[in-house]
Design a protein around this motif. Sequence first.
Motif, PDB file in Angstrom:
ATOM      1  N   LEU A 193       0.845  -1.193   0.000  1.00 57.57           N
ATOM      2  CA  LEU A 193       0.000   0.000   0.000  1.00 57.57           C
ATOM      3  C   LEU A 193       0.883   1.247   0.000  1.00 57.57           C
ATOM      4  N   PHE A 194       0.712   2.075  -1.016  1.00 49.55           N
ATOM      5  CA  PHE A 194       1.505   3.293  -1.170  1.00 49.55           C
ATOM      6  C   PHE A 194       0.640   4.494  -0.791  1.00 49.55           C
ATOM      7  N   LYS A 195       1.051   5.212   0.258  1.00 47.70           N
ATOM      8  CA  LYS A 195       0.224   6.293   0.787  1.00 47.70           C
ATOM      9  C   LYS A 195      -0.126   7.340  -0.256  1.00 47.70           C
ATOM     10  N   GLY A 196       0.831   7.635  -1.092  1.00 49.43           N
ATOM     11  CA  GLY A 196       0.593   8.683  -2.078  1.00 49.43           C
ATOM     12  C   GLY A 196      -0.519   8.356  -3.057  1.00 49.43           C
ATOM     13  N   SER A 197      -0.904   7.068  -3.149  1.00 47.69           N
ATOM     14  CA  SER A 197      -1.939   6.683  -4.101  1.00 47.69           C
ATOM     15  C   SER A 197      -3.349   6.891  -3.569  1.00 47.69           C
ATOM     16  N   TYR A 198      -3.490   7.121  -2.266  1.00 49.37           N
ATOM     17  CA  TYR A 198      -4.848   7.287  -1.725  1.00 49.37           C
ATOM     18  C   TYR A 198      -5.028   8.552  -0.883  1.00 49.37           C
ATOM     19  N   ARG A 199      -3.948   9.268  -0.552  1.00 55.48           N
ATOM     20  CA  ARG A 199      -4.062  10.419   0.344  1.00 55.48           C
ATOM     21  C   ARG A 199      -5.014  11.486  -0.181  1.00 55.48           C
ATOM     22  N   TRP A 200      -5.155  11.562  -1.496  1.00 60.06           N
ATOM     23  CA  TRP A 200      -5.989  12.617  -2.071  1.00 60.06           C
ATOM     24  C   TRP A 200      -7.430  12.551  -1.589  1.00 60.06           C
ATOM     25  N   ILE A 405       3.458   6.487 -10.182  1.00 61.05           N
ATOM     26  CA  ILE A 405       4.453   6.243 -11.243  1.00 61.05           C
ATOM     27  C   ILE A 405       5.833   6.688 -10.792  1.00 61.05           C
ATOM     28  N   GLN A 406       5.877   7.871 -10.174  1.00 62.37           N
ATOM     29  CA  GLN A 406       7.169   8.380  -9.696  1.00 62.37           C
ATOM     30  C   GLN A 406       7.791   7.407  -8.699  1.00 62.37           C
ATOM     31  N   HIS A 407       6.956   6.885  -7.836  1.00 61.12           N
ATOM     32  CA  HIS A 407       7.439   5.920  -6.839  1.00 61.12           C
ATOM     33  C   HIS A 407       7.941   4.642  -7.516  1.00 61.12           C
ATOM     34  N   LYS A 408       7.180   4.118  -8.465  1.00 61.40           N
ATOM     35  CA  LYS A 408       7.559   2.867  -9.121  1.00 61.40           C
ATOM     36  C   LYS A 408       8.849   3.013  -9.938  1.00 61.40           C
ATOM     37  N   THR A 413      16.029  -0.443 -10.562  1.00 62.81           N
ATOM     38  CA  THR A 413      17.432  -0.407 -10.153  1.00 62.81           C
ATOM     39  C   THR A 413      18.392  -0.110 -11.308  1.00 62.81           C
ATOM     40  N   ILE A 414      18.021  -0.513 -12.549  1.00 59.76           N
ATOM     41  CA  ILE A 414      18.980  -0.353 -13.654  1.00 59.76           C
ATOM     42  C   ILE A 414      19.115   1.099 -14.104  1.00 59.76           C
ATOM     43  N   ILE A 415      18.217   2.004 -13.659  1.00 59.56           N
ATOM     44  CA  ILE A 415      18.346   3.419 -14.057  1.00 59.56           C
ATOM     45  C   ILE A 415      18.309   4.344 -12.845  1.00 59.56           C
ATOM     46  N   GLN A 416      18.672   3.831 -11.676  1.00 58.83           N
ATOM     47  CA  GLN A 416      18.598   4.648 -10.473  1.00 58.83           C
ATOM     48  C   GLN A 416      19.493   5.887 -10.550  1.00 58.83           C
ATOM     49  N   ARG A 417      20.571   5.828 -11.321  1.00 56.80           N
ATOM     50  CA  ARG A 417      21.480   6.977 -11.401  1.00 56.80           C
ATOM     51  C   ARG A 417      21.276   7.805 -12.670  1.00 56.80           C
ATOM     52  N   ASP A 418      20.325   7.389 -13.474  1.00 58.58           N
ATOM     53  CA  ASP A 418      20.077   8.104 -14.737  1.00 58.58           C
ATOM     54  C   ASP A 418      18.776   8.899 -14.602  1.00 58.58           C
ATOM     55  N   GLN A 419      18.888  10.133 -14.123  1.00 57.24           N
ATOM     56  CA  GLN A 419      17.711  10.953 -13.881  1.00 57.24           C
ATOM     57  C   GLN A 419      16.981  11.292 -15.175  1.00 57.24           C
ATOM     58  N   ASP A 420      17.712  11.517 -16.258  1.00 58.10           N
ATOM     59  CA  ASP A 420      17.075  11.850 -17.536  1.00 58.10           C
ATOM     60  C   ASP A 420      16.198  10.696 -18.027  1.00 58.10           C
ATOM     61  N   LEU A 421      16.742   9.500 -18.009  1.00 63.10           N
ATOM     62  CA  LEU A 421      15.976   8.339 -18.464  1.00 63.10           C
ATOM     63  C   LEU A 421      14.773   8.083 -17.560  1.00 63.10           C
ATOM     64  N   GLN A 422      14.975   8.324 -16.279  1.00 63.49           N
ATOM     65  CA  GLN A 422      13.835   8.180 -15.365  1.00 63.49           C
ATOM     66  C   GLN A 422      12.717   9.144 -15.758  1.00 63.49           C
ATOM     67  N   GLY A 423      13.094  10.364 -16.087  1.00 62.83           N
ATOM     68  CA  GLY A 423      12.093  11.352 -16.481  1.00 62.83           C
ATOM     69  C   GLY A 423      11.374  10.944 -17.748  1.00 62.83           C
ATOM     70  N   GLN A 424      12.094  10.405 -18.739  1.00 63.85           N
ATOM     71  CA  GLN A 424      11.462   9.976 -19.993  1.00 63.85           C
ATOM     72  C   GLN A 424      10.494   8.809 -19.756  1.00 63.85           C
ATOM     73  N   ILE A 425      10.892   7.871 -18.914  1.00 62.13           N
ATOM     74  CA  ILE A 425      10.017   6.721 -18.611  1.00 62.13           C
ATOM     75  C   ILE A 425       8.767   7.205 -17.876  1.00 62.13           C
ATOM     76  N   ARG A 426       8.962   8.131 -16.907  1.00 57.20           N
ATOM     77  CA  ARG A 426       7.805   8.658 -16.174  1.00 57.20           C
ATOM     78  C   ARG A 426       6.860   9.358 -17.136  1.00 57.20           C
ATOM     79  N   SER A 427       7.415  10.152 -18.057  1.00 54.22           N
ATOM     80  CA  SER A 427       6.597  10.891 -19.018  1.00 54.22           C
ATOM     81  C   SER A 427       5.763   9.942 -19.873  1.00 54.22           C
ATOM     82  N   GLN A 428       6.408   8.872 -20.363  1.00 57.51           N
ATOM     83  CA  GLN A 428       5.695   7.905 -21.192  1.00 57.51           C
ATOM     84  C   GLN A 428       4.570   7.219 -20.397  1.00 57.51           C
ATOM     85  N   LEU A 429       4.878   6.844 -19.186  1.00 59.81           N
ATOM     86  CA  LEU A 429       3.872   6.156 -18.361  1.00 59.81           C
ATOM     87  C   LEU A 429       2.682   7.071 -18.052  1.00 59.81           C
ATOM     88  N   CYS A 430       2.969   8.314 -17.669  1.00 63.48           N
ATOM     89  CA  CYS A 430       1.890   9.252 -17.342  1.00 63.48           C
ATOM     90  C   CYS A 430       1.029   9.543 -18.573  1.00 63.48           C
TER      91      CYS A 430
END
Length: 1056
Positions: A193-200, A405-408, A413-430
């Motif tokens: 259970l992820f708090k951010g998914s229901y706090r709203w 999505i941000q949490h997931k 682990t394979i992109i934990q240090r790649d902030q740019d790639l994380q942003g692109q993946i988040r954008s696609q998912l959202c």
Amino acid sequence: MSGVEVIGIVAAAGQFIEQTVKVVQLVQEVRRKSRDAPAEIQQWIQEIETLKDIATEVQRTAALQTPQIEGILRRCDDRSRSLCTILDTISCEADANFGKKTWAAINGVAQEGSIRALFGDLEREKSSLITHITTASLEAAESNGKQLENIQHNLRNMPLVDQAKGGCLADLRSNCTDPSDDKRRIEDKKGGLFKGSYRWILDNSEFQRWLGDDQSRLLWIKGDAGKGKTMLLCGIIDEFEGSIRSGSLPYAGLVSYFFCEATDTRLRSSTAVLKGLMYLLLGRHGSLTHHLEAKYKHAGKQLFEDTNVNAFSALSSVLGDLLCDPELPPTCLFVDALDECQDGQLELLRFIRKTASTANSRVRWVLTSRNWHDIQQELSLEDSRTTLSLELNADHVSQAIDVYIQHKVSTLTIIQRDQDLQGQIRSQLCEKADGTFLWVALVFQQLLTCKLPSELLPLMKTMPRGLVPLYNRMMGQIGVNGHAATCQRILSTATLASRPLRLLELQILAGLNKTDDMEMAVNLCASFLTIRRDNVYLIHQSAKDYLIEHAPKAVFPDGEAGAHRAIWSRSLRLMSASLHQDMYDLCQPGSLIAEMPSRDSDPLSRIRYACVYWIDHFLNSRLGELDGEEVLQFLTDHLLHWLESLSLLGVLSDGILSIRRLLHEIQVGTGILPQVEPSLRNIFSLSKPIASINNRLAEFLADALKFVLAHGLVIEQAPLQTYSAALVLSPVNSIIRKQFWNQRLSDIQSIWGIEENWDPCLQILHNNDAIFSVAFSPDGKTLASGSYDNTIRLWDGVTGRERQTLKGHSSLVCSVAFSPDRKTLASGSYDNTIRLWDGVTGRERQTLKGHSDWVRSVAFSPDGKTLASGSDDSTIRLWDGVTGRERQTLKCHSGLVCSVAFSPDGKTLASGSQDKTIRLWDIGIRGGKRVAKGHSSCVESIVFLPGERTLVSTARDQTVWKWNVATGKPRRAWRTTLGNRVAPYAGASGSNPNKNLPASPILVEGEWVVLKGQKVLWLPMRYRPSCWTRDGDRLAFGYKSGGVTLLTFVTPVGAG
């Protein structure tokens, strides 16, 4: 004071409450067990004394010295004293004159309602005590280390009311899942259970408005599949329970909840919802259990079983009353996925609407479901209703998904240090999520398969928007992975299964090779399935809907009916190869489920699902013709093995329900049921051979249903009685009895005195009233019975045919005995007389008078020259066995004489009395007597063992004693069931005792026949004798119903 000490205090108080409940339960037996009432009265008094001692201990506890608790304990003490006074009076009368006067006194007290009223007061005080102890304990915990949460946990798990095995809450729990366990399992399956998914929702204006409006009793949260409704509800429940623990706003009260799941038969019915809600409520507020106990006392465990067609009506009535109880704190009930409640959904919705609209109801409801019009219509509650649509709150849901999505992505682990790639993946998912949590979770599962960061974006670009397109893509992956056939079998089996399958079950039912790695095979199914603790689950109800509605050809190439047929066919083959008598190697016929030790391995684990659900799949495999040939063959071979296994699995009630459903469908299909519409019969236009098979199957099932309904109680508790009591005590013409007679346990050879057909009345050896005594003639050819209707009946000892009725006594006949030469039959009666009858013609010869009170026991000496009688006038009289002249009166007992018996050599006469002693009289020696002391209650029955100088006695103190006749000293004593008696031996006092008679007695211990110390045959209520006798390898029972039964064993019991 530490939290641990407070818990100890509450536990001590719990003993007081537990004792109160025990006493309340005991007093309810006063009417049903009037024969044993004096002994029980002493037991009640002891219980009350123990209760008062516990109350004293509670009063010494400083933390519980509140005015309220002191007042409750003072009132309990007053009522206990009053009860003791009444019960002492009854007990004294019973000791003084065990007879009609005693029972008149008891009935007078019961009619006045004194006992019931006093115990009712104690029950109410108990409820108040629970509440005040809880309050006092929590206050103590608050001031000593803030260990409130641990204290509450212990309080919830304290057996305040349901302390006894098989009690009300225990039986409720055995027939439902624990919703708190379901909640943890769901959260675990969905990744936590992820708090951010229901706090709203907690800050949502509609939710806040509903929360602040006491008149708004119902909140319906609705949304399409995959919108996160279940996890949203989990979050709200956590917030509410957190506020209860802290006592802070926005909510303080009680919480209960239930999660419906269409993929599990245990979680998709209206009765399951009610049971789950009540289980949590009563576990957290035990003082309200009396609402359920009132129904439970009448219906017992059946109240909670699915076989009870009135279960919802009864349970909804209980829960409705409970929710209006003024002692109930403000309560919020949560029900998730109402659309997945497939059985009884309409009646559940109407119940919710009714309780939400009741003026004095103290409950509020929070419900979730898909956007179903039918649910919306039924929940229309005008001002008391609030709807919160996730589609109308799309912005909030979308923001919550973004946080999710941000949490997931942060966990990749394979992109934990790649902030740019994380942003692109988040954008696609959202961008593609389309407001659906489930879509994000499924895509994320795909992303986890990537080994290199460079694979992530290309994979994301192939992901379609929406659930159905995503499911289509997943199915396409299965088609090209080279394992399509294996995946098809796994998906079809998992989709149609009545509950989540274990890996081993899935392997067997899907028809896969034993060498297949099942975890790997399940993982090949493109994320439609997930494994949690060896169980395989569909990822979501929407996945099941998709596989059935959008991919039927790929998943069910032979149609759903064909897939069902494959499952039940494999189930029957599996059970046929695995089932046999005594699956757990128990060996002893009386082995009880409750006493079975834990097992390292379970031979039923492989076939558990098949045993429970094969009939469901059989019924769903119907293709227009219901061919029952395979089913009939299986049942004629393995019905009893199957019933034994269902008992061992604890699901016999499910089996009964399945048999009933199958019988109904077969009867409809063959036109056996005349009320079926002709148009419906056309669906089952059967060919003659199939119709013939199904007619035979219907006949077999009808008898099987009667068999299991008649004997289900014992089969459920002692599985091997399937082959003992259930077979032996079924009607002579029962199909099941005839089919499986050779499977009966080896001790039993034959029995007569059993009804011919399934009928509520005994039709063979039937008398007009209760039978108090039975005796065999020495040659075993005649059986005599003494009855409440003042008569003696003579029966053919071989065929069971009634020969003659002897009339002469003016009151009930309590004892009968044949002389060793069979020429004389003696009878003792409550008319204070003994009568002698011609043992051949039945003509009355003589009436012996001398006793001044009831004659309870008569016995001939082995040579037939002396007749002994024991009476309520505390004397034993010796009569000439031929002339009837009184020879001697023996006086020593200070209470009524219940039983007399001669030793095999005729030199000793034993008498058992209400004065708790056994007297051993040396016949022919003046003053020659010994006293055997040991029993603490009335000695009801005595018998000499053939060939030994040993006497066996039973008493109301629930003990059996063996005595040395020469010294009067005890050889052995053991505790047994209240009301035991030792069966006398026909011929034991004759001139030529049967040489094959065993050296150990037969006992009827409560509901069991015990041979050689082992429980062999369980007796249903209608076959529990009021008296019995023994002739070699035969045992005769007499009943208060007026019946007689003769049971023959294969060899003389105890021989060898």
